[in-house]
Scaffold this motif. Structure first.
Motif, PDB file in Angstrom:
ATOM      1  N   SER A   1       0.836  -1.276  -0.115  1.00  0.00           N
ATOM      2  CA  SER A   1      -0.062   0.018   0.123  1.00  0.00           C
ATOM      3  C   SER A   1       0.828   1.373  -0.246  1.00  0.00           C
ATOM      4  CB  SER A   1      -1.048  -0.006   1.116  1.00  0.00           C
ATOM      5  OG  SER A   1      -0.142   0.284   2.474  1.00  0.00           O
ATOM      6  N   HIS A   2       2.136   1.202   0.388  1.00  0.00           N
ATOM      7  CA  HIS A   2       2.818   2.390   0.267  1.00  0.00           C
ATOM      8  C   HIS A   2       4.030   2.461  -0.894  1.00  0.00           C
ATOM      9  CE1 HIS A   2       2.002   3.092   4.633  1.00  0.00           C
ATOM     10  NE2 HIS A   2       2.567   1.428   4.694  1.00  0.00           N
ATOM     11  N   LEU A   3       3.413   1.518  -1.782  1.00  0.00           N
ATOM     12  CA  LEU A   3       4.310   1.574  -3.231  1.00  0.00           C
ATOM     13  C   LEU A   3       3.499   2.162  -4.375  1.00  0.00           C
ATOM     14  CD1 LEU A   3       5.837  -1.920  -2.832  1.00  0.00           C
ATOM     15  CD2 LEU A   3       6.880   0.179  -2.469  1.00  0.00           C
ATOM     16  N   PRO A   4       3.892   2.642  -5.290  1.00  0.00           N
ATOM     17  CA  PRO A   4       3.145   3.268  -6.415  1.00  0.00           C
ATOM     18  C   PRO A   4       1.831   2.458  -6.920  1.00  0.00           C
ATOM     19  CG  PRO A   4       5.403   3.514  -6.911  1.00  0.00           C
ATOM     20  CD  PRO A   4       5.383   2.629  -5.689  1.00  0.00           C
ATOM     21  N   GLN A   5       0.882   3.076  -6.985  1.00  0.00           N
ATOM     22  CA  GLN A   5      -0.483   2.315  -7.154  1.00  0.00           C
ATOM     23  C   GLN A   5      -1.056   2.516  -8.551  1.00  0.00           C
ATOM     24  OE1 GLN A   5      -2.254   0.339  -4.231  1.00  0.00           O
ATOM     25  NE2 GLN A   5       0.294   0.660  -4.038  1.00  0.00           N
TER      26      GLN A   5
ATOM     27  N   ALA B   1       3.885 -16.352  -4.430  1.00  0.00           N
ATOM     28  CA  ALA B   1       4.214 -15.875  -3.058  1.00  0.00           C
ATOM     29  C   ALA B   1       5.738 -15.581  -2.552  1.00  0.00           C
ATOM     30  CB  ALA B   1       3.485 -16.953  -2.015  1.00  0.00           C
ATOM     31  N   ALA B   2       6.567 -16.324  -3.290  1.00  0.00           N
ATOM     32  CA  ALA B   2       7.939 -16.190  -2.923  1.00  0.00           C
ATOM     33  C   ALA B   2       8.457 -14.905  -3.687  1.00  0.00           C
ATOM     34  CB  ALA B   2       8.732 -17.481  -3.609  1.00  0.00           C
ATOM     35  N   TRP B   3       7.780 -14.551  -4.838  1.00  0.00           N
ATOM     36  CA  TRP B   3       8.293 -13.419  -5.667  1.00  0.00           C
ATOM     37  C   TRP B   3       7.755 -12.283  -4.561  1.00  0.00           C
ATOM     38  CZ3 TRP B   3       6.763  -8.704  -7.156  1.00  0.00           C
ATOM     39  CH2 TRP B   3       7.523  -8.014  -8.020  1.00  0.00           C
ATOM     40  N   PHE B   4       6.618 -11.964  -4.108  1.00  0.00           N
ATOM     41  CA  PHE B   4       6.197 -10.870  -3.455  1.00  0.00           C
ATOM     42  C   PHE B   4       6.930 -10.702  -2.107  1.00  0.00           C
ATOM     43  CE2 PHE B   4       2.572 -11.024  -6.397  1.00  0.00           C
ATOM     44  CZ  PHE B   4       2.194  -9.816  -6.284  1.00  0.00           C
ATOM     45  N   ALA B   5       7.137 -11.974  -1.400  1.00  0.00           N
ATOM     46  CA  ALA B   5       7.853 -11.673  -0.227  1.00  0.00           C
ATOM     47  C   ALA B   5       9.222 -11.039  -0.417  1.00  0.00           C
ATOM     48  CB  ALA B   5       7.939 -13.195   0.254  1.00  0.00           C
ATOM     49  N   ALA B   6       9.852 -11.440  -1.752  1.00  0.00           N
ATOM     50  CA  ALA B   6      11.085 -10.781  -1.862  1.00  0.00           C
ATOM     51  C   ALA B   6      11.209  -9.381  -2.302  1.00  0.00           C
ATOM     52  CB  ALA B   6      12.092 -11.570  -2.843  1.00  0.00           C
ATOM     53  N   HIS B   7      10.101  -8.775  -3.038  1.00  0.00           N
ATOM     54  CA  HIS B   7      10.245  -7.595  -3.749  1.00  0.00           C
ATOM     55  C   HIS B   7       9.223  -6.522  -3.142  1.00  0.00           C
ATOM     56  CE1 HIS B   7      13.108  -9.153  -6.736  1.00  0.00           C
ATOM     57  NE2 HIS B   7      12.497 -10.263  -6.597  1.00  0.00           N
ATOM     58  N   CYS B   8       8.408  -6.977  -2.287  1.00  0.00           N
ATOM     59  CA  CYS B   8       7.248  -5.807  -1.895  1.00  0.00           C
ATOM     60  C   CYS B   8       7.911  -5.018  -0.694  1.00  0.00           C
ATOM     61  CB  CYS B   8       6.083  -6.823  -1.287  1.00  0.00           C
ATOM     62  SG  CYS B   8       4.610  -5.807  -1.087  1.00  0.00           S
ATOM     63  N   SER B   9       8.882  -4.399  -1.154  1.00  0.00           N
ATOM     64  CA  SER B   9       9.104  -3.257  -0.107  1.00  0.00           C
ATOM     65  C   SER B   9       9.872  -2.251  -0.840  1.00  0.00           C
ATOM     66  CB  SER B   9      10.479  -3.673   0.579  1.00  0.00           C
ATOM     67  OG  SER B   9      11.611  -4.155  -0.156  1.00  0.00           O
ATOM     68  N   SER B  10      10.008  -1.113  -0.485  1.00  0.00           N
ATOM     69  CA  SER B  10      10.339   0.174  -1.205  1.00  0.00           C
ATOM     70  C   SER B  10      11.849   0.109  -1.709  1.00  0.00           C
ATOM     71  CB  SER B  10      10.422   1.296  -0.327  1.00  0.00           C
ATOM     72  OG  SER B  10      11.027   1.243   0.886  1.00  0.00           O
ATOM     73  N   THR B  11      12.683  -1.085  -1.021  1.00  0.00           N
ATOM     74  CA  THR B  11      13.913  -0.820  -1.320  1.00  0.00           C
ATOM     75  C   THR B  11      14.095  -1.814  -2.574  1.00  0.00           C
ATOM     76  OG1 THR B  11      14.354  -2.572   0.263  1.00  0.00           O
ATOM     77  CG2 THR B  11      14.942  -0.396   0.892  1.00  0.00           C
TER      78      THR B  11
END
Length: 399
Positions: free
Chosen positions: A69-73, A310-320
């Motif tokens: 929710s904090h990433l570009p929407q 699931a594995a992809w989102f866990a690794a990439h769902c952050s601002s960094t």
């Protein structure tokens, strides 16, 4: 099956239910016990334990949704305020949209609960549905299962995650298991009653050349469909899908085939999306398949290798970790996500979800789709019908 899972299914159906499949910790061992050792061959079911990278501890699907929710929407719009020019523009690809609907208004019956999981169970518990294993070595493979068995499996899968037998997203289970990727119900021949009750999405249908191609075929032959061929499913026969999956399931990164766009309606549950624009060669961790599936390449023009959602989102769902080109969205019941042609997309169910999706060819994309269909295996009928529609439109413009 756990006794309470079976009781839950019996209560939903008000009848006796005899499960045909007993879930045994992983789908490899389940299929070996139910169908014999031959069923556990890599072409049907594979063990996921060695296919998941350990990305570090994560607190699961809901937390992933909060981070996104904090990433570009994706751009949001009301269902009554869809910009027509957005769907009809030429020269450059349109951008994704998220449209908010009143879910009751989408059904003639006004009863969306009929098409949530409980409603589907009441009507189709004994019906077999196709489930996809997205990680098979030679491309996605399919098995069939009664809906009541799949519902019980999803319940048991959740319990296994909760007690730590199977790892949560990004975690390892107590037995060293990673987050097993659940089988995913993906049915291109969903019950007619479902589609008869669905009102449709007028703002898309008004611009869909495949609807016009369907009418052209019906006027010419008296029907719009042929008998589906398992190896060469024609786009006009198979472009509407019922999708059901538990928390942690989802669609791996892909681009919709043949230059089509798509809309995706969340009937119940909650889903997370990530999309990347058409000029993206590959999203992170996605590449051409090292051992391409020849049939997929012939049908869709490419065969790719992508990690479980699931594995992809866990690794990439952050601002960094997220890329600047990525767009994100949390989709709730009644929300429609519009995916323009060429856009990469990946989805993750944040809870047990039911969705409907349909491919379409917008008027602005007709020439591109026509060229891609000409080169595709098994698409002669759609190619012929789309050619006729484009020719008719060209003549109308010249008159």
């Amino acid at each position: 099956l756990h006794a309470d899972a079976l009781d839950e299914a019996r209560n939903a159906l008000a009848c006796d239910v005899v499960p045909s499949v007993q879930f045994a910790h992983s789908w490899r061992t389940t299929c070996m016990r139910a169908f014999g050792a031959a069923a556990a061959a890599p072409s049907l079911v594979h063990s996921m334990s060695g296919r998941h990278r350990h990305h570090g501890a994560h607190h699961g699907a809901p937390a992933v949704g909060h981070l996104a929710s904090h990433l570009p929407q994706i751009r949001r719009a009301a269902a009554t305020d869809v910009p027509v020019s957005h769907l009809a523009r030429k020269g450059r690809a349109a951008e994704p949209l998220l449209l908010g609907h009143t879910i009751e208004a989408l059904w003639h019956s006004g009863e969306p609960e009929r098409w949530g999981l409980s409603g589907l169970l009441e009507q189709y518990a004994q019906r077999g549905f196709p489930l996809v294993d997205q990680g098979a070595a030679r491309g996605p493979s399919h098995v069939r299962m009664r809906l009541v068995d799949y519902a019980a499996y999803m319940r048991t899968f959740h319990e296994a995650v909760e007690v730590g037998e199977i790892g949560e997203i990004g975690e390892m289970g107590s037995g060293g298991w990673g987050a097993e990727e659940p089988l995913y119900l993906f049915d291109g021949a969903a019950p007619d009653e479902l589609w008869d009750d669905f009102r449709g999405l007028e703002h898309f249908e008004a611009h869909d050349l495949l609807d016009e191609a369907t009418e052209w075929l019906r006027a010419r032959t008296g029907t719009h469909s042929a008998q589906p061929n398992e190896a060469t499913d024609d786009l006009l026969d198979v472009r509407r899908w019922l999708v059901v999956g538990p928390r942690g399931s989802g669609s791996r990164w892909h681009v919709d085939p043949f230059g089509t766009s798509a809309w995706n309606l969340c009937v119940s549950g909650r889903r997370l999306w990530c999309l990347m624009p058409p000029d993206t060669r590959f999203p992170p961790e996605v590449a051409d398949a090292a051992e391409p599936d020849d049939l997929s390449a012939a049908r869709y023009g490419r065969s790719i290798n992508a990690p479980p959602a699931a594995a992809w989102f866990a690794a990439h769902c952050s601002s960094t970790a997220a890329h600047a080109e990525m767009l994100w969205a949390e989709q709730l019941a009644g929300d429609v996500v519009y995916v323009p042609r060429g856009w990469w997309h990946c989805t993750l169910n944040l809870e047990t979800s039911v969705a409907l999706t349909q491919n379409l060819v917008l008027r602005a994309d007709g020439a591109s789709a026509y060229r891609q269909l000409a080169e595709a295996l098994g698409q002669a009928r759609t190619h012929e019908a789309l050619k006729a529609v484009l020719h008719q439109r060209h003549c109308e413009q010249d008159s």
